[in-house]
Design a protein around this motif. Structure first.
Motif, PDB file in Angstrom:
ATOM      1  N   THR A  45      43.670  -0.335  10.990  1.00 20.90           N
ATOM      2  CA  THR A  45      44.595   0.578  10.369  1.00 20.90           C
ATOM      3  C   THR A  45      43.462   1.632   9.503  1.00 20.90           C
ATOM      4  N   VAL A  46      42.472   1.227   9.078  1.00 18.24           N
ATOM      5  CA  VAL A  46      41.634   2.013   8.411  1.00 18.24           C
ATOM      6  C   VAL A  46      40.891   3.214   9.398  1.00 18.24           C
ATOM      7  N   ASN A  47      40.691   2.375  10.432  1.00 20.46           N
ATOM      8  CA  ASN A  47      39.796   3.271  11.433  1.00 20.46           C
ATOM      9  C   ASN A  47      40.889   4.337  11.949  1.00 20.46           C
ATOM     10  N   SER A  48      42.281   3.989  12.375  1.00 18.90           N
ATOM     11  CA  SER A  48      43.136   4.872  12.687  1.00 18.90           C
ATOM     12  C   SER A  48      43.341   6.065  11.566  1.00 18.90           C
ATOM     13  N   THR A  49      43.544   5.678  10.435  1.00 17.05           N
ATOM     14  CA  THR A  49      43.730   6.483   9.433  1.00 17.05           C
ATOM     15  C   THR A  49      42.589   7.588   9.183  1.00 17.05           C
TER      16      THR A  49
END
Length: 244
Positions: free
Chosen positions: A127-131
């Motif tokens: 999720t951090v990578n996508s954000t």
């Protein structure tokens, strides 16, 4: 005659002629001699041939053992992956977007095993990578300077919202890496609070495009990117809600 007398032969015979030719190098050894030599080689194997056979046998046995071990390892890995993949699928059923959840985490099944904390860490990390990717995409759109005076403020607000969301998600991931001791429950509650706030930031960004006139192409590009982030965050929070 001189040559014949050397062999002690008084008469010219075929055998004597053959001996003479062999001595002078014109003929190969007598067929009978070749036959006897072949029999001796056949009957008494040399040390060299035995050594070759032994080395060949060792090579075959070694390859067979390696093949069997490799097949056993492959079978074990396949069975483990099937078990852990099923675990991931069941865990993802608790989310609002189970298909997305499964696609995101299934490739990490062997690393996750049946550890729910690892499952949450992988989900939150993704999720951090996508954000971060969404933040870079929106920031690039703003920096290109092709927006109207109505579009620019909306996109700028969205950049700030996604940046805030990214910061909260990173805090959550860092905290999750240090869950231990008496404060574990308290830290999990903090993570849930930060992630809920991150979802609010993402929703705020999306709402901004509904109220203002923004080019359809720009709007769709940003909404697709942020919408994906919102679904990822929702799934990660759903998994963390089952963390104990």
């Amino acid at each position: 005659q001189i040559l014949f007398s050397k062999w002690g032969c008084s008469k010219f015979t075929l055998t004597n002629f053959y001996k003479l030719g062999s001595t002078l190098g014109y003929f190969y050894p007598h067929p009978k001699h070749k036959e006897m030599e072949a029999k001796s080689h056949t009957q008494i194997p040399t040390l060299h041939s035995l050594l070759i056979k032994l080395v060949t046998l060792i090579f075959i046995v070694s390859n067979l053992s390696t093949t069997v071990a490799r097949q056993t390892t492959t079978t074990t890995t396949t069975n483990s992956f099937r078990i852990y993949r099923t675990y991931v699928a069941r865990a993802c059923k608790s989310t609002l977007y189970p298909s997305l959840c499964y696609r995101t985490l299934v490739s990490h099944s062997l690393a996750i095993k049946k550890d729910h904390l690892r499952l949450c860490k992988f989900s939150l990390s993704k999720t951090v990578n996508s954000t971060r990717a969404a933040y870079l995409t929106i920031s690039k759109t703003l920096k290109q300077g092709r927006l109207t005076r109505y579009e620019a403020p909306v996109v700028k607000d969205c950049v700030e919202n996604v940046k805030d969301s990214l910061e909260k998600l990173r805090n959550s991931l860092n905290t999750m890496g240090n869950l231990r001791g008496k404060n574990k429950a308290f830290e999990i509650d903090n993570i849930k609070t930060w992630m809920s706030a991150a979802i609010t930031d993402e929703d705020t960004c999306m709402e901004g495009f509904k109220e203002m006139k923004v080019n359809g192409k720009v709007k769709n590009k940003i909404r697709i990117s942020v919408g994906h982030v919102a679904r990822m965050t929702s799934n990660a929070l759903a998994l963390i809600n089952h963390l104990k």
